[in-house]
Each structure stands twice: as structure tokens, then as C-alpha cells.
Design a protein around this motif. Structure first.
Motif, PDB file in Angstrom:
ATOM      1  N   ASN A  99      10.707  -1.870  38.670  1.00 46.65           N
ATOM      2  CA  ASN A  99       9.413  -1.544  39.274  1.00 46.65           C
ATOM      3  C   ASN A  99       8.946  -2.703  40.129  1.00 46.65           C
ATOM      4  OD1 ASN A  99       7.766  -3.368  37.477  1.00 46.65           O
ATOM      5  ND2 ASN A  99       8.531  -1.942  35.910  1.00 46.65           N
TER       6      ASN A  99
ATOM      7  N   ARG B 263      12.328  -9.227  38.955  1.00 47.89           N
ATOM      8  CA  ARG B 263      12.620  -8.014  39.726  1.00 47.89           C
ATOM      9  C   ARG B 263      13.730  -8.283  40.736  1.00 47.89           C
ATOM     10  NH1 ARG B 263       8.617  -6.320  44.370  1.00 47.89           N
ATOM     11  NH2 ARG B 263      10.174  -7.435  45.606  1.00 47.89           N
TER      12      ARG B 263
ATOM     13  N   LYS C 279      10.590   3.579  34.442  1.00 44.39           N
ATOM     14  CA  LYS C 279       9.394   2.730  34.384  1.00 44.39           C
ATOM     15  C   LYS C 279       8.971   2.246  35.779  1.00 44.39           C
ATOM     16  CE  LYS C 279       9.009   2.640  29.805  1.00 44.39           C
ATOM     17  NZ  LYS C 279       9.901   3.763  29.498  1.00 44.39           N
ATOM     18  N   VAL C 280       9.112   3.107  36.788  1.00 49.42           N
ATOM     19  CA  VAL C 280       8.678   2.710  38.126  1.00 49.42           C
ATOM     20  C   VAL C 280       7.163   2.528  38.174  1.00 49.42           C
ATOM     21  CG1 VAL C 280      10.672   3.765  39.238  1.00 49.42           C
ATOM     22  CG2 VAL C 280       8.565   5.086  39.004  1.00 49.42           C
ATOM     23  N   MET C 281       6.465   3.154  37.236  1.00 48.50           N
ATOM     24  CA  MET C 281       5.019   2.942  37.088  1.00 48.50           C
ATOM     25  C   MET C 281       4.718   1.940  35.977  1.00 48.50           C
ATOM     26  SD  MET C 281       3.382   4.934  39.243  1.00 48.50           S
ATOM     27  CE  MET C 281       3.436   6.513  40.087  1.00 48.50           C
ATOM     28  N   GLY C 282       5.713   1.204  35.544  1.00 48.87           N
ATOM     29  CA  GLY C 282       5.514   0.215  34.494  1.00 48.87           C
ATOM     30  C   GLY C 282       5.038   0.825  33.200  1.00 48.87           C
TER      31      GLY C 282
ATOM     32  N   ARG D  35      -0.520   3.083  42.034  1.00 52.52           N
ATOM     33  CA  ARG D  35       0.633   3.979  42.025  1.00 52.52           C
ATOM     34  C   ARG D  35       1.273   4.139  43.397  1.00 52.52           C
ATOM     35  NH1 ARG D  35      -2.482   9.675  40.566  1.00 52.52           N
ATOM     36  NH2 ARG D  35      -4.039   9.598  42.225  1.00 52.52           N
TER      37      ARG D  35
ATOM     38  N   ALA E 123       3.505   1.234  43.833  1.00 51.53           N
ATOM     39  CA  ALA E 123       4.641   1.355  42.922  1.00 51.53           C
ATOM     40  C   ALA E 123       5.648   2.385  43.435  1.00 51.53           C
ATOM     41  CB  ALA E 123       4.159   1.742  41.528  1.00 51.53           C
TER      42      ALA E 123
ATOM     43  N   ALA F  99       9.586   1.853  44.924  1.00 47.18           N
ATOM     44  CA  ALA F  99      10.749   2.537  44.351  1.00 47.18           C
ATOM     45  C   ALA F  99      11.446   3.420  45.380  1.00 47.18           C
ATOM     46  CB  ALA F  99      10.318   3.368  43.143  1.00 47.18           C
TER      47      ALA F  99
ATOM     48  N   LEU G 181      14.323   8.870  40.746  1.00 46.95           N
ATOM     49  CA  LEU G 181      13.327   8.210  39.920  1.00 46.95           C
ATOM     50  C   LEU G 181      12.958   9.113  38.758  1.00 46.95           C
ATOM     51  CD1 LEU G 181      10.799   7.253  42.775  1.00 46.95           C
ATOM     52  CD2 LEU G 181      12.829   5.974  42.061  1.00 46.95           C
TER      53      LEU G 181
END
Length: 311
Positions: free
Chosen positions: A163, A174, A195-198, A206, A209, A213, A222
Motif C-alpha cells: 500500500n 514500501r 491491504k491496499v487500504m491498509g 482512499r 491509496a 495501487a 487488487l
């Protein structure tokens, strides 16, 4: 919804994969009917791929879309042949069919853990040859897990944590993760990010984020957890390039928190389960460091008193 191939495996998935962890007992604990209805809606809107796991306890939600020939990905912590056999049979029974598109070794840490799970991997490969599994791979929160995966031609698909802030990556930055994923992608491994939005920590940013991604050329797809039709609509529109339409969906920017009930006994089971080292015991109770927590809810599955939940 655009479809993408997962590397040279040839497996074709919707660019947005529905992560079902959100629906089950570790998080929202939706009724089977409510969860299945959401997955049906997502399928009808063009999301054809769904991510689950033995640990998530969400197989029952998937039965209706499995009958529609949805692309199903699951995972197991099994490390030996018997455990792998049991895990695969549980998946078949749960989703209501005797074929699964991708089966992953869950949360692998490095080449050493892959070797420790070799008997399970060999069983999955045997079942692939027999036509019961489409493709084999692993999930990982670690750079060393990706480095381990690229040493095995048999591991076709990698499901890594990545992310924009790098939250949750257990052994580096990262940028470090990006470099190893670029290498894996160039080797032809199929890669779909988690977990692209953590885990919900990045929901208030968002757009940033998602833009990050979507700009990662090494990510074929994703996996995102969603708990409402408006979230499904938002993510489909945004990922399809309709940012204005996404804003009009009215999808809530919802805070997610790890909730620990007052009856926690401080046994420490959750701290041992947490790969992020986000939990500790203070004054006889579990407490969470939100700067480290990725809101996966895995700790809840380890709690003997059922006192931990992602809300």
C-alpha cells in the motif's frame, strides 16, 4: 469490470477482487444471507473473482457465486499432507463444488517457511495435476516471503501486502517491497495486492491509496474487502476510471477499529498471533498500537474468550 491475467499463469480475474474477510466472524460477522447477497451483487456488477481462506470462515457466503462459476481463491496454513487434504476438502464442501481456481499457502514468511510447508505444497501440486486446483501460490506480508516465492517455479501466484504508506510490511519499506515485486512480476508471477487500504487505516485517503495501487504496473489485480453495495459501487467505478461516478455513490468513509472487550483476561494468545507486533498485555488486558495494526482481525481468531473484533 476490466479483466486481467495473473502473470503467465493465464488465470483471468476481474481487476477488482472481492476480499471476503470483511464479511465473516473476524470482522463484520454478517449473516450468511446478507453476505451472500453482497457477493451476488458484486458478481452481477462485474466482479468475478473472490478471495477467501480457511481461517476466514467465509466459504458459506460464496456458495451462490461459486454456482455461477466465479473465480475463487483460497488459502490455508496447512503444513503437511493431511492438513492440506483436509483444508482442500473443507473448501470444496464450503463453496459447494470440487474445483478451486487458486489455492495459496497462507501468510508465508520466507523461503524457510515454504520449505516447512513443502508437504502441503506438494499435495496442492498433485491436486492441480488431477484438475481439482487451477493454480498454486502463496500470500505474504513480508519481502522475504516474496523472495522465497520467486525461487520456486511451481509457485505461480503471489498475494503480497502492499500500500501507499507501507503499513503492515513486516520487514522493510514500501520501496523495498516494490523492488522485489517488480522482479517477481518480470519473472511472470501473477500478483494481486492485499491491504491496499491498509486494512481500513487509509480509508480517509482512499483516492491516494487507490491511485497508488492502480499505478503499480507489477499488480495484476487488487483484493479489497467491502461491506456494502455503495462500497462495491465506489470501488468498481473508481477502478474503472469513473472517479466522478465513484464520488456520487455515497460510499461512507468508515473508520475501522480493533475492539477489545472488557472481559479480556490478558492470556496473551492474541499477541502471539499478531504478525505486526501491534498487541501487548498491559495491566492484565490486551491493548493495541493502532500505528502498527492493519485491522486484519486474525488476532480475534486466536482469542479463546471471543473478545476481539474489527468494527
Amino acid at each position: 469490470m476490466e479483466k486481467r491475467k495473473l502473470g503467465i499463469s493465464g488465470a483471468e480475474v476481474s481487476r477488482l477482487i472481492y476480499g471476503t474477510l470483511t464479511l465473516g466472524p473476524l470482522q463484520k460477522n454478517m449473516s450468511i444471507g446478507s453476505g451472500a447477497s453482497l457477493l451476488n451483487y458484486a458478481y452481477d456488477m462485474g466482479i468475478t473473482a473472490f478471495d477467501t481462506a480457511q481461517y476466514y470462515k467465509t466459504y458459506e457466503y460464496l456458495k451462490p457465486v461459486a454456482k455461477k462459476d466465479a473465480f475463487i481463491i483460497s488459502k490455508s496454513y496447512a503444513f503437511d499432507r493431511n492438513g492440506a487434504k483436509s483444508a482442500l476438502e473443507e473448501a470444496f464442501k464450503g463453496i459447494g463444488r470440487d474445483y478451486i481456481d487458486v489455492f495459496l499457502m497462507h501468510e508465508q514468511e520466507s523461503e524457510h517457511t515454504i520449505k516447512g510447508h513443502m508437504a502441503a505444497l506438494e499435495y496442492y501440486l498433485e491436486q492441480k495435476q488431477k484438475g481439482y486446483i487451477g493454480h498454486v501460490g502463496l500470500s505474504t506480508h513480508r519481502i522475504s516471503g516474496v523472495l522465497g516465492a520467486i525461487k520456486y517455479d511451481e509457485i505461480e501466484i503471489i498475494h503480497p501486502l502492499i500500500n501507499v504508506t507501507g503499513i503492515g510490511i513486516e520487514d522493510g519499506t514500501r520501496e523495498d517491497m516494490e523492488q522485489v515485486l517488480i522482479g517477481a512480476h518480470n519473472m511472470g508471477k501473477g500478483i494481486y495486492g492485499m491491504k491496499v487500504m491498509g486494512g481500513g487505516n487509509l480509508i480517509k485517503s482512499r483516492e491516494e491509496a487507490l491511485d497508488y495501487a492502480l499505478g503499480c504496473g507489477f499488480l495484476d489485480a487488487l483484493a479489497i474487502g467491502m461491506a456494502s453495495k455503495s462500497e462495491i459501487d465506489y470501488n468498481i467505478k473508481y477502478i474503472s476510471g469513473d472517479k466522478e461516478g465513484a464520488q456520487k455513490t455515497g460510499a461512507d468513509i468508515r473508520d475501522k477499529r480493533l475492539h477489545i472487550e472488557q472481559w479480556c483476561t490478558g492470556c496473551g494468545s492474541c499477541t502471539k498471533r499478531c504478525g505486526q507486533c501491534a498487541l501487548s498485555i498491559k495491566d492484565g488486558k490486551a491493548c493495541v498500537d493502532y500505528s502498527k495494526c492493519v485491522l486484519c482481525g486474525y488476532c480475534g481468531g486466536a482469542c479463546p474468550e471471543f473478545c476481539i473484533k474489527v468494527l
